[in-house]
Each structure stands twice: as C-alpha cells, then as structure tokens.
Design an enzyme around this catalytic site. Structure first.
Site, PDB file in Angstrom:
ATOM      1  N   TYR A  31       0.833  -1.203   0.000  1.00 53.47           N
ATOM      2  CA  TYR A  31       0.000   0.000   0.000  1.00 53.47           C
ATOM      3  C   TYR A  31       0.864   1.248   0.000  1.00 53.47           C
ATOM      4  CZ  TYR A  31       1.184   0.432   4.933  1.00 53.47           C
ATOM      5  OH  TYR A  31       1.872   0.571   6.104  1.00 53.47           O
ATOM      6  N   PHE A  58       2.163   9.647   4.027  1.00 56.62           N
ATOM      7  CA  PHE A  58       2.221   9.464   5.480  1.00 56.62           C
ATOM      8  C   PHE A  58       2.506   8.020   5.864  1.00 56.62           C
ATOM      9  CE2 PHE A  58      -2.264   9.122   4.305  1.00 56.62           C
ATOM     10  CZ  PHE A  58      -2.614   7.902   4.853  1.00 56.62           C
ATOM     11  N   ASP A  59       2.338   7.084   4.925  1.00 59.31           N
ATOM     12  CA  ASP A  59       2.631   5.687   5.229  1.00 59.31           C
ATOM     13  C   ASP A  59       2.713   4.916   3.924  1.00 59.31           C
ATOM     14  OD1 ASP A  59       3.192   3.462   6.719  1.00 59.31           O
ATOM     15  OD2 ASP A  59       1.161   3.182   7.515  1.00 59.31           O
ATOM     16  N   ILE A  97      -8.601   0.886   9.740  1.00 59.16           N
ATOM     17  CA  ILE A  97      -9.637   1.913   9.644  1.00 59.16           C
ATOM     18  C   ILE A  97     -10.819   1.426   8.791  1.00 59.16           C
ATOM     19  CG2 ILE A  97      -8.057   3.844  10.011  1.00 59.16           C
ATOM     20  CD1 ILE A  97      -8.038   4.296   7.004  1.00 59.16           C
ATOM     21  N   PHE A 151      -5.303   5.980  -0.858  1.00 59.01           N
ATOM     22  CA  PHE A 151      -4.412   4.824  -0.824  1.00 59.01           C
ATOM     23  C   PHE A 151      -4.397   4.125  -2.172  1.00 59.01           C
ATOM     24  CE2 PHE A 151      -5.413   5.164   3.691  1.00 59.01           C
ATOM     25  CZ  PHE A 151      -4.213   4.839   4.303  1.00 59.01           C
ATOM     26  N   TYR A 209      -9.575   8.795  10.061  1.00 58.27           N
ATOM     27  CA  TYR A 209      -9.220   9.162  11.426  1.00 58.27           C
ATOM     28  C   TYR A 209     -10.094  10.277  11.992  1.00 58.27           C
ATOM     29  CZ  TYR A 209      -5.225   6.134  10.779  1.00 58.27           C
ATOM     30  OH  TYR A 209      -4.438   5.035  10.540  1.00 58.27           O
TER      31      TYR A 209
END
Length: 324
Positions: free
Chosen positions: A210, A220-221, A237, A281, A263
């Site tokens: 991902y 961010f990730d 999530i 994503f 979030y």
C-alpha cells in the site's frame, strides 16, 4: 498469484487527484500543542541529501542582508563541499527539518523574518531564559490564538481539498462509490480478471502492499521498498475494511477515503494525519490468507495449505498417509 511490488511509476496515479496544499498539515499538529512545551509533530532526523554540489551559495537569513555588498558575511558566503562550514550548515538543515515547515503559519516574508530572528536569537543565546519566559508569559495568549486561528483556516482548506478530490474521483466512470463515501478506482486486474476471485471479509487476514497520501500528496505511510504487510482486516480503519471487501485477490486499486471512514476529526496523535483529512491509498491485495469468499474451487495439500502452480511435490497422500 502475482506478488510483484507496486512500483514508483505506478504511484503516479495519485498525482491526478493531488491539490497544491503541500506541508500545511504540519500546522495542525503545532496548533494542537500550542500551550505545551512538547510538539505533537516531532519526526526523527532525516537523511541529509547526498547529491553533489561542489559550491553552493545560500540565501541570506534576513531581508536586509540581501542588499549588503559585502560578500564576506557568514550568511551569504559560498560554502564548499567537504568543509567544516558545510557540516555545520548541514546540522542546521537537519534541525530545521525536525522542526517542520513553519511557512504555512506566516502570511508574508516580514512575518517569516521575525520568526527566523526569534529562532536564531534563542539558539545562539542572545535571548536568555528569563527574557524567553517573560515574552511568552506576556504574549502567550495572543500567540496561541493566532496559531489556532491560522491552523483552523488551513485545516478547513485541507478538508475542502479532500472533498473535492473525492468528488473528482467519484465522477470518473471507472470508479465505484460506496454508501460510506469510500471511492474505489480499479487499476489492475487479478489473475482471474476484474471482479473475479477471492474477496476478503471482515474476519479475513490479508497480505497487501500500500501507499497512502494526504490530499496534498504528502506520503504518510507506505510499504513500498519493503515486504508486504499482513494484518487482520477488522483491525484497520473503516475505509480500508469497506474498500478491500470490494477487491479481489491480486487486484490493485485506488481508494479515496473520507475523514469519517479514516481518522475522523481528531486525526492521529502524532499529527501526521490532520483531523478532517481525506485519505488516498493505492493498494495491491496480494493474498487473502483466511476467511475469504468467492473464487473457484481449490486443491489443498497434505499440510492444509492451498496448492499453487509450480509448488514442489504433488500434494497427494500415499497409502501410508504420508505425502507423495
């Protein structure tokens, strides 16, 4: 089953939905801790660039220095590669990167100059501890108010940008929008074709690659450059839970997730994901490891695992009950 990594080139799909809000999310974390001595956004030291620039000339710190005719000032002199001056400059760059981009907090170059003066005077000891405490006690309430007001304005822009990007995604005829507001844009089919194969359920454990970004394109990730990630789908999530249950094993898709399915208004404790931010994503569903539904019949070997192409051994049991 294909298990290749999502390449950097493939991640370009994010750019079609990206707005020009770069680094504004950092301000949200600063505002959240305006009255505290500990910042909620404190990333670790970042690698110093290794690109080669034999001689570099850096911008003067203050506006009035740019008009100085003296080329010997410390702020404006050339810094040569490999020198002690360059090493100390690199230290300043590394410290500044840990602080984050403060520019979204200021509205013009004059304000930025005063912020830089405050930083420099404090770092070099020109402004002692007593003076610091007196100033912050006297102007602390005003400082908190301006930080919160400007951060709220930026947060509003981030929320609006995310909603606009989700709307743009939903208008693409190749996408599907769920009742939850999650938008799915299929990018690559699995081995059986789009919409065919095993799908995960809420109880499934999945293996994925991902790449996640904010509305401004800030990553961010991401699992890119590393191994795929395995986790129970019920532990992530809600946007992931909803989106992945509409993907089949082997597929790659883009997910647009509204804040309510991410979030929420609070964001993450470390400030990396601001409250109210939509998330985007790119996900490759490599394998559904358990509790999947659909797909064709599967052969199972003596060890209870699915037989796959090019697997060693026949997977059959002999008369003695042992694998052939």
């Amino acid at each position: 089953l294909r298990t290749q990594h999502i390449t950097a080139a493939q991640s370009i799909d994010f750019h079609r939905y990206t707005s020009k809000m770069k680094n504004h999310h950092i301000v949200i974390a600063i505002a959240a801790t305006a009255a505290s001595t500990v910042s909620a956004f404190t990333p670790g030291p970042l690698p110093i660039s290794t690109s080669h620039h034999p001689v570099q000339r850096y911008t003067p710190l203050f506006a009035d220095e740019s008009s100085s005719s003296s080329s010997g000032t410390a702020a404006a002199k050339a810094i040569e590669e490999g020198t002690h001056d360059e090493l100390m400059y690199a230290l300043g760059v590394n410290l500044a990167r840990q602080l984050g981009d403060v520019r979204p907090l200021v509205e013009n170059s004059e304000e930025l100059t005063q912020v830089a003066r405050g930083l420099l005077d404090t770092v070099v000891g020109k402004f002692n501890e007593d003076n610091q405490r007196e100033l912050l006690a006297r102007r602390g309430d005003d400082l908190n108010k301006i930080i919160v007001d400007r951060a709220n304005n930026i947060r509003k822009k981030i929320e609006e940008a995310g909603k606009a990007m989700l709307q743009e995604m939903s208008e693409n005829p190749e996408t599907a929008t769920l009742e939850s507001g999650v938008v799915i844009h299929p990018l690559e089919a699995g081995p059986d074709g789009f919409g065919k194969g095993v799908k995960p359920t809420q109880a499934s454990t999945v293996k994925v690659h991902y790449h996640g970004t904010l509305p401004d394109g800030t990553v961010f990730d991401s699992s890119l450059g590393g191994d795929p990630v395995t986790f129970p789908l019920g532990g992530v999530i809600k946007g992931w839970q909803a989106g992945l249950q509409h993907m089949c094993e082997g597929e790659t898709a883009m997910l647009g997730i509204p804040a309510a399915m991410g979030y929420g208004d609070a964001g993450t404790p470390d400030g990396r994901i601001p409250g109210g931010a939509s998330l985007f994503f790119k996900i490759q569903l490599i394998e559904v490891l358990s509790a999947g539904v659909g797909g064709g019949p599967k052969l199972v070997g003596a060890d209870g695992n699915e037989l796959k192409k090019n697997s060693e051994g026949s997977g059959l049991l002999g008369a003695d009950g042992k694998p052939l």
